[in-house]
Design a protein around this motif. Structure first.
Motif, PDB file in Angstrom:
ATOM      1  N   HIS A  34      23.191  92.946  83.324  1.00 55.19           N
ATOM      2  CA  HIS A  34      23.625  93.106  81.977  1.00 55.19           C
ATOM      3  C   HIS A  34      24.689  92.160  81.326  1.00 55.19           C
ATOM      4  O   HIS A  34      25.659  91.810  81.989  1.00 55.19           O
ATOM      5  CB  HIS A  34      23.960  94.574  81.703  1.00 55.19           C
ATOM      6  N   VAL A  35      24.367  91.475  80.239  1.00 52.63           N
ATOM      7  CA  VAL A  35      25.183  90.541  79.375  1.00 52.63           C
ATOM      8  C   VAL A  35      25.130  91.134  78.011  1.00 52.63           C
ATOM      9  O   VAL A  35      24.244  91.214  77.442  1.00 52.63           O
ATOM     10  CB  VAL A  35      24.454  89.072  79.542  1.00 52.63           C
ATOM     11  N   LEU A  36      26.297  91.294  77.479  1.00 56.74           N
ATOM     12  CA  LEU A  36      26.692  91.629  76.145  1.00 56.74           C
ATOM     13  C   LEU A  36      27.341  90.472  75.593  1.00 56.74           C
ATOM     14  O   LEU A  36      28.338  89.869  75.737  1.00 56.74           O
ATOM     15  CB  LEU A  36      27.706  92.919  76.235  1.00 56.74           C
ATOM     16  N   SER A  37      26.585  89.795  74.612  1.00 54.32           N
ATOM     17  CA  SER A  37      27.049  88.825  73.531  1.00 54.32           C
ATOM     18  C   SER A  37      27.598  89.356  72.361  1.00 54.32           C
ATOM     19  O   SER A  37      27.036  89.972  71.480  1.00 54.32           O
ATOM     20  CB  SER A  37      25.834  87.955  73.515  1.00 54.32           C
ATOM     21  N   VAL A  38      28.897  88.894  72.273  1.00 53.98           N
ATOM     22  CA  VAL A  38      29.575  89.382  70.934  1.00 53.98           C
ATOM     23  C   VAL A  38      29.841  88.137  70.156  1.00 53.98           C
ATOM     24  O   VAL A  38      31.004  87.719  70.159  1.00 53.98           O
ATOM     25  CB  VAL A  38      30.902  90.368  71.041  1.00 53.98           C
ATOM     26  N   LEU A  39      28.777  87.407  69.235  1.00 55.05           N
ATOM     27  CA  LEU A  39      29.194  86.316  68.383  1.00 55.05           C
ATOM     28  C   LEU A  39      28.085  86.236  67.539  1.00 55.05           C
ATOM     29  O   LEU A  39      26.744  86.748  67.746  1.00 55.05           O
ATOM     30  CB  LEU A  39      29.206  85.082  69.471  1.00 55.05           C
ATOM     31  N   ARG A  40      28.129  85.343  66.778  1.00 53.31           N
ATOM     32  CA  ARG A  40      27.195  85.041  65.445  1.00 53.31           C
ATOM     33  C   ARG A  40      26.774  83.683  65.587  1.00 53.31           C
ATOM     34  O   ARG A  40      27.010  82.791  64.640  1.00 53.31           O
ATOM     35  CB  ARG A  40      27.643  85.444  64.079  1.00 53.31           C
ATOM     36  N   VAL A  89      30.595  90.633  79.653  1.00 51.42           N
ATOM     37  CA  VAL A  89      30.828  90.545  78.261  1.00 51.42           C
ATOM     38  C   VAL A  89      31.311  89.071  77.802  1.00 51.42           C
ATOM     39  O   VAL A  89      32.330  88.911  78.333  1.00 51.42           O
ATOM     40  CB  VAL A  89      31.844  91.710  77.855  1.00 51.42           C
ATOM     41  N   HIS A  90      30.807  88.773  76.805  1.00 50.14           N
ATOM     42  CA  HIS A  90      31.044  87.416  76.233  1.00 50.14           C
ATOM     43  C   HIS A  90      31.187  87.101  74.920  1.00 50.14           C
ATOM     44  O   HIS A  90      30.364  87.692  74.117  1.00 50.14           O
ATOM     45  CB  HIS A  90      30.537  85.957  77.036  1.00 50.14           C
ATOM     46  N   CYS A  91      32.161  86.274  74.392  1.00 44.28           N
ATOM     47  CA  CYS A  91      31.924  85.612  72.923  1.00 44.28           C
ATOM     48  C   CYS A  91      31.733  84.201  73.043  1.00 44.28           C
ATOM     49  O   CYS A  91      31.369  83.696  74.082  1.00 44.28           O
ATOM     50  CB  CYS A  91      33.053  86.158  72.184  1.00 44.28           C
ATOM     51  N   ALA A  92      32.298  83.362  72.306  1.00 42.44           N
ATOM     52  CA  ALA A  92      32.292  81.977  72.231  1.00 42.44           C
ATOM     53  C   ALA A  92      33.203  81.476  73.228  1.00 42.44           C
ATOM     54  O   ALA A  92      32.994  80.829  74.145  1.00 42.44           O
ATOM     55  CB  ALA A  92      32.625  81.378  70.780  1.00 42.44           C
ATOM     56  N   MET A  93      34.750  81.993  73.104  1.00 47.40           N
ATOM     57  CA  MET A  93      35.625  81.582  73.718  1.00 47.40           C
ATOM     58  C   MET A  93      36.259  82.578  74.964  1.00 47.40           C
ATOM     59  O   MET A  93      37.080  82.277  75.741  1.00 47.40           O
ATOM     60  CB  MET A  93      36.853  81.269  73.221  1.00 47.40           C
ATOM     61  N   GLY A  94      35.545  83.750  74.852  1.00 47.21           N
ATOM     62  CA  GLY A  94      36.056  84.649  75.887  1.00 47.21           C
ATOM     63  C   GLY A  94      37.583  85.292  75.402  1.00 47.21           C
ATOM     64  O   GLY A  94      38.342  85.279  76.393  1.00 47.21           O
ATOM     65  N   LYS A  95      37.977  85.378  74.225  1.00 49.96           N
ATOM     66  CA  LYS A  95      39.175  85.573  73.797  1.00 49.96           C
ATOM     67  C   LYS A  95      39.384  86.809  72.714  1.00 49.96           C
ATOM     68  O   LYS A  95      40.367  87.759  73.284  1.00 49.96           O
ATOM     69  CB  LYS A  95      39.942  84.326  73.075  1.00 49.96           C
ATOM     70  N   SER A  96      38.785  86.821  71.906  1.00 52.58           N
ATOM     71  CA  SER A  96      38.915  88.134  70.974  1.00 52.58           C
ATOM     72  C   SER A  96      37.723  89.027  70.934  1.00 52.58           C
ATOM     73  O   SER A  96      38.064  90.198  71.041  1.00 52.58           O
ATOM     74  CB  SER A  96      39.072  87.314  69.592  1.00 52.58           C
TER      75      SER A  96
END
Length: 328
Positions: A34-40, A89-96
């Motif tokens: 499972h991959v959760l992407s949190v970004l736009r 769980v990832h976003c652009a930088m894995g930070k916020s």
């Protein structure tokens, strides 16, 4: 080959940036399902095959509402773990943004504070740092006791209302009429300690649970529930209150400020200013909806037992029981 950043503990839970998705061998070894992407940003869908994928399209800015997504992201993470696989769980930088969603999950999973969950995640990825707006949302989430349905929670509804007021204030406008939250229309029948009545005609105008406490009226020796139902100190000339139904004809006119009249005798009993108002004690209250002490009488309740509602202001987090890595 570098390994993925795995959150310490027994959960097969990982955090990273968007480039983590190109480390196919590491993802396979970690049994990521499972991959959760949190970004736009536009995403290459080829990166997500063969994973179960969820996208939460938010920007990394303080006024973004990520709180409303916590129940869905928590469920997605838990479903992935229940299936026996790993969750990234990832976003652009894995930070916020990614850290915020992981913190929300750990808070609900282990009943810990946002600060404790962040400290734990930083053991895996030291750069994790949700922006200030997201941290405040996480703290509110904790105060709400991590509910399954965030949008139905009164604390969340008040928070959304405050955001609308702040946005209108920034634009130099009054909030739209349909977005004003009249608190007495959301009451659950709780008792009050006292009521405020028009001094001239004795018409009840407000009760103690709708009084907003500001900094100058905070007594550090009182509990949060006690602070929510006490009178302002003597040096305050106003009672600051929530919007109440009898104020509707005035507040829905779209004016930035104005006077409040008793609906029975039409005496001027107070004033309002959506952009905020300074009390005589020097504290600012936003929005400022006030009843003048000189026009109001405080009448104590005859009941000996009082059930109080939570204060309007968001209290600091209360300490949670200490936890160790074995708890996670």
């Amino acid at each position: 080959m570098a390994l993925l950043d795995r959150v310490p503990g027994d959960l097969n839970l990982y955090i990273g940036g968007i480039f983590t998705l190109r480390r196919r061998e590491a993802l396979q070894q970690a049994n990521i399902t499972h991959v959760l992407s949190v970004l736009r940003i536009p995403l290459d869908q080829n990166l997500f095959s063969p994973f179960k994928h969820m996208v939460v399209e938010v920007d990394d800015v303080e006024d973004e509402n990520l709180l409303e997504h916590f129940p869905a992201t928590n469920k997605f993470i838990q479903d992935g773990l229940n299936g026996g696989g790993g969750v990234l769980v990832h976003c652009a930088m894995g930070k916020s943004r990614s850290a915020t969603c992981l913190i929300a999950y750990l808070m609900q999973k282990h009943n810990i504070t946002a600060a404790q969950a962040l400290s734990h995640i930083r053991q895996a990825r030291s750069i994790c740092e949700p922006n200030d707006g997201f941290m405040k949302q996480l703290e509110l989430y904790g105060q709400m006791q991590m509910p399954e349905q965030v949008e139905e929670t009164p604390a969340y509804q008040r928070w959304v209302y405050q955001r609308e007021v702040e946005l209108s204030r920034a634009c130099g406008q009054a909030p739209e009429a349909e977005k004003i939250r009249f608190e007495d229309e959301h009451t659950n029948g709780e008792a009050s300690k006292f009521e405020l009545r028009c001094r001239k005609c004795r018409r009840p105008l407000a009760t103690s649970q709708y009084i907003i406490q500001h900094a100058a009226s905070t007594n550090t020796n009182q509990s949060d529930s006690e602070k929510s139902a006490v009178s302002p100190p003597k040096n305050c000339a106003h009672y600051f209150v929530d919007p109440l139904t009898w104020m509707r004809p005035e507040l829905e006119q779209g004016k930035l400020d104005g006077r409040l009249e008793c609906p029975k005798c039409h005496t001027n009993v107070g004033k309002y200013a959506w952009q905020g108002m300074q009390c005589s004690c020097s504290e600012w209250v936003v929005p400022g909806i006030s009843l003048s002490k000189g026009r109001i009488d405080e009448v104590r309740s005859r009941t000996s037992t009082e059930i109080r509602r939570p204060p309007r202001s968001i209290p600091p987090l209360s300490p949670s029981p200490a936890f160790s890595r074995q708890n996670l």
